[in-house]
Design an enzyme around this catalytic site. Structure first.
Site, mmCIF file in Angstrom:
data_model
loop_
_atom_site.group_PDB
_atom_site.id
_atom_site.type_symbol
_atom_site.label_atom_id
_atom_site.label_comp_id
_atom_site.label_asym_id
_atom_site.label_seq_id
_atom_site.Cartn_x
_atom_site.Cartn_y
_atom_site.Cartn_z
ATOM 1 N N HIS A 238 -94.786 83.304 -46.593
ATOM 2 C CA HIS A 238 -95.049 83.034 -48.012
ATOM 3 C C HIS A 238 -94.281 84.053 -48.858
ATOM 4 O O HIS A 238 -93.943 85.139 -48.389
ATOM 5 C CB HIS A 238 -96.534 83.192 -48.334
ATOM 6 C CG HIS A 238 -97.457 82.326 -47.532
ATOM 7 N ND1 HIS A 238 -97.468 80.959 -47.644
ATOM 8 C CD2 HIS A 238 -98.428 82.627 -46.628
ATOM 9 C CE1 HIS A 238 -98.412 80.463 -46.850
ATOM 10 N NE2 HIS A 238 -98.999 81.455 -46.207
ATOM 11 N N GLY B 121 -110.057 80.454 -43.397
ATOM 12 C CA GLY B 121 -110.161 79.024 -43.659
ATOM 13 C C GLY B 121 -111.597 78.570 -43.871
ATOM 14 O O GLY B 121 -111.848 77.498 -44.408
ATOM 15 N N SER C 36 -108.012 84.991 -45.872
ATOM 16 C CA SER C 36 -106.750 84.357 -45.475
ATOM 17 C C SER C 36 -105.583 85.320 -45.605
ATOM 18 O O SER C 36 -105.688 86.387 -46.216
ATOM 19 C CB SER C 36 -106.491 83.139 -46.357
ATOM 20 O OG SER C 36 -106.099 83.575 -47.647
ATOM 21 N N CYS C 37 -104.466 84.914 -45.038
ATOM 22 C CA CYS C 37 -103.253 85.741 -45.085
ATOM 23 C C CYS C 37 -102.886 86.104 -46.514
ATOM 24 O O CYS C 37 -102.563 87.252 -46.816
ATOM 25 C CB CYS C 37 -102.106 85.013 -44.403
ATOM 26 S SG CYS C 37 -101.778 83.364 -45.056
ATOM 27 N N ASN C 38 -102.932 85.125 -47.423
ATOM 28 C CA ASN C 38 -102.526 85.391 -48.803
ATOM 29 C C ASN C 38 -103.511 86.313 -49.509
ATOM 30 O O ASN C 38 -103.102 87.225 -50.236
ATOM 31 C CB ASN C 38 -102.395 84.072 -49.573
ATOM 32 C CG ASN C 38 -101.095 83.351 -49.254
ATOM 33 O OD1 ASN C 38 -100.028 83.978 -49.197
ATOM 34 N ND2 ASN C 38 -101.167 82.047 -49.047
ATOM 35 N N HIS D 254 -106.742 80.941 -54.518
ATOM 36 C CA HIS D 254 -106.480 82.310 -54.074
ATOM 37 C C HIS D 254 -107.108 83.362 -54.994
ATOM 38 O O HIS D 254 -107.601 84.388 -54.525
ATOM 39 C CB HIS D 254 -104.970 82.531 -53.951
ATOM 40 C CG HIS D 254 -104.294 81.500 -53.097
ATOM 41 N ND1 HIS D 254 -103.727 80.355 -53.626
ATOM 42 C CD2 HIS D 254 -104.144 81.407 -51.758
ATOM 43 C CE1 HIS D 254 -103.232 79.613 -52.638
ATOM 44 N NE2 HIS D 254 -103.471 80.225 -51.492
ATOM 45 N N THR E 84 -102.693 80.007 -33.145
ATOM 46 C CA THR E 84 -101.818 80.945 -33.846
ATOM 47 C C THR E 84 -102.457 82.322 -34.023
ATOM 48 O O THR E 84 -101.841 83.348 -33.724
ATOM 49 C CB THR E 84 -101.457 80.359 -35.222
ATOM 50 O OG1 THR E 84 -100.825 79.091 -34.997
ATOM 51 C CG2 THR E 84 -100.509 81.267 -35.975
ATOM 52 N N GLN F 86 -97.736 84.625 -42.573
ATOM 53 C CA GLN F 86 -99.031 83.932 -42.506
ATOM 54 C C GLN F 86 -99.633 83.937 -41.104
ATOM 55 O O GLN F 86 -100.845 83.780 -40.951
ATOM 56 C CB GLN F 86 -98.865 82.488 -42.983
ATOM 57 C CG GLN F 86 -98.135 81.541 -42.022
ATOM 58 C CD GLN F 86 -96.610 81.635 -42.114
ATOM 59 O OE1 GLN F 86 -96.076 82.440 -42.865
ATOM 60 N NE2 GLN F 86 -95.908 80.809 -41.341
#
Lengths: 357, 357
Positions: free
Chosen positions: A222, A110, A141-143, A196, A11, A303
């Site tokens: 998200h 990750g 991470s994306c968040n 997070h 991805t 994401q």
């Protein structure tokens, strides 16, 4: 030219490879992949040198009729820098390989924070990765990327007393067919805080932030429900102006008729974006509200793609090739980051108004 | 015996009718329904006198082979009180009918607040409905009921400085086949605050509360991500003890192995509850956390059933038949409210612990 190897072609990896190929100062040394699946076929069709990520897997690629340029180690040898996009936990194991060849690398969110010498979000702490003794960075991470991009201008303009965020997370990506939930709303984790908040503290150690995680049956993006208690009391219009100046925040204008992540993705596809990617935080302009020093807003985070520009900037920071503004501007221009310009005329007509009942 | 008519026999009405039939001090005068569908058949099979909610619809019932006891007006005449569970907006139109026969009534949360002389949540303001000049009350919506039940003990024990809640709402009930979204996460409404905060203020006018609404592809229950800044700094264990004393709050114990709304509903079904109803707020015990004066927790709310005990108590309050404690205890005992007792032994063994990473 910076020779970039991409280890892992899932991805994130396939998106990073395309982004690297689009940079004027970078060349794709190759991509490494474990299995000869549809993504490997696509890499070959694009002309990307393909390496076997795992030794002794060459046979499987040959059987599938795919020619290899070698093994991952060969790729690392000829790369000036590696972007490691392997699954969580594998990156940490790979670091030894990169160290063996004195090859700097970026890892993904990750991994544990200590996989790199610093965590990284371009807007927030580009210079940390440009420091002389830093050879390995973790792009968060994306968040965490989405939260850091939002907090950066708020901290600078107003100061942040406390942030409280509920992350309504997609259960899995569109291709992750074995993920759930179906028809459920899960506290996830059920304990507070979620990871997070502490992860944001790897970028902004002094920000007081509590986060709660929820998981729902959706795959596209998200959604963050954000409260930030500021150290000032700006108007909602002030905050909208502040955020609209950020290239990696897209203020979704009311006039666009976009009500959720489905239409956001459809809009991105209609603009011709590769894979319908949304590299920007999508901040719902109507939601930006203030109540005294309390700021509220919703933002949607894609994401699969919001960390792509960050990986590109991390490469330049690591190799000390450009300053923050130049790198971010180059990345944004080559990828086409900045959806807001498509609506700029419309957005400026928005009259701040009382919240609906 | 209190003769109770139930006007409307859908999601809420059929549950209220069953609850009325279970009360020692009430008798079901009948139920009124617009269409002879499967729910009407069930009412007949249960022996509930069935009335046509809309005049001149008797023919449709006769054609379906269903005998009617009359029209809604006949039911109102012979009732001491009516529970109006008609769709939002219809209740307001019905009030004139109830006034004509001097029949007190409860309305549901979909109506505007001014449909009744007061809004109502038993735990929070039972006595407001027992006041002499009050003949019409609005039992507030499932979400507002859930928030009020939670805020009531927190206000009494600690004082509430500010509440901030993100409501992750189910898109529709299991039977509402035309509702969405599918695979999306929508800010809904996109503006802040959602109507829930102001609605809580119809119960607690002085509570400072901001709410944000999100809609997701799930049907079973809502999930509230709750932050309450208290006027004290209790430990998480203190708050858990406080909440566990409330009959209409169910602290979902970690030991139960329940991770979301799917398992919650399955558990309720396994206990033999009618329709798998969850009349209590389901507060995730592990989530109850404090950070200074900030309290965080998740609670799941069963939109189809949490207002049922409230309608029963509202009847007694309106007719001034019992005090708050007696009414709530009778309602809870007859329905079987109070899942926590099933786990009480297990719950007491929970050791407060640090939040997961």
């Amino acid at each position: 030219m910076i020779e970039v190897g991409v280890n892992g072609y899932g991805t994130i990896g396939k998106r990073v490879a395309d982004a690297v190929a689009a940079q004027p100062d970078m060349e794709l040394a190759g991509v490494a992949k474990t299995r000869p699946n549809y993504e490997a076929e696509t890499a070959v069709r694009k002309g990307y040198p393909l390496y076997a990520a795992v030794p002794d897997r060459a046979d499987r690629f040959h059987e599938a009729g795919i020619d290899l340029a070698g093994e991952a180690e060969d790729m690392v040898m000829k790369s000036d820098v590696v972007v490691d996009t392997t699954p969580s936990g594998i990156g940490e194991q790979n670091r030894e390989l990169y160290e063996r060849y004195d090859t700097p690398a970026t890892f993904q969110g990750g991994e544990d924070a200590d996989v790199g010498d610093t965590s990284f979000v371009a807007r927030a702490n580009y210079d940390a990765a440009a420091a002389e003794d830093v050879d390995y960075v973790r792009v968060v991470s994306c968040n965490t990327t989405g939260l850091s991009r939002l907090l950066a201008p708020l901290r600078e303009a107003y100061g942040v007393e406390k942030a409280r965020v509920t992350l309504v997370r997609r259960g899995g990506d569109p291709g992750q067919t074995s993920r759930g939930p179906i028809n459920d709303i899960l506290p996830d984790p059920v304990s507070v805080p979620s990871h997070h908040g502490p992860d944001v503290n790897t970028i902004f150690p002094d920000v007081d932030i509590d986060t709660l995680g929820v998981k729902v049956p959706a795959t596209l993006m998200h959604l963050h429900s954000v409260n930030v208690t500021l150290e000032a009391e700006p108007s909602a219009a002030d905050v909208r102006d502040l955020l609209s100046d950020e290239s990696r925040l897209f203020l979704v204008p009311e006039e666009a008729g976009i009500d959720g992540t489905g239409k956001l993705k459809e809009f991105a596809q209609d603009t011709g974006r590769p894979r319908g990617d949304l590299w920007e935080n999508c901040v719902w302009e109507e939601s930006v509200s203030t109540e005294g020093s309390d700021l509220y807003l919703f933002q949607s985070i894609h994401q699969e793609s919001d960390v792509i520009p960050e990986n590109i900037d991390a490469i330049r920071a690591l190799l000390d090739r450009e300053d923050k503004q130049t790198s971010m501007a180059t990345t944004d221009e080559t990828l086409g980051v900045g959806l807001e310009s498509l609506f700029r005329g419309a957005r400026r007509r928005v009259v701040p108004r009382e919240a609906d009942d």
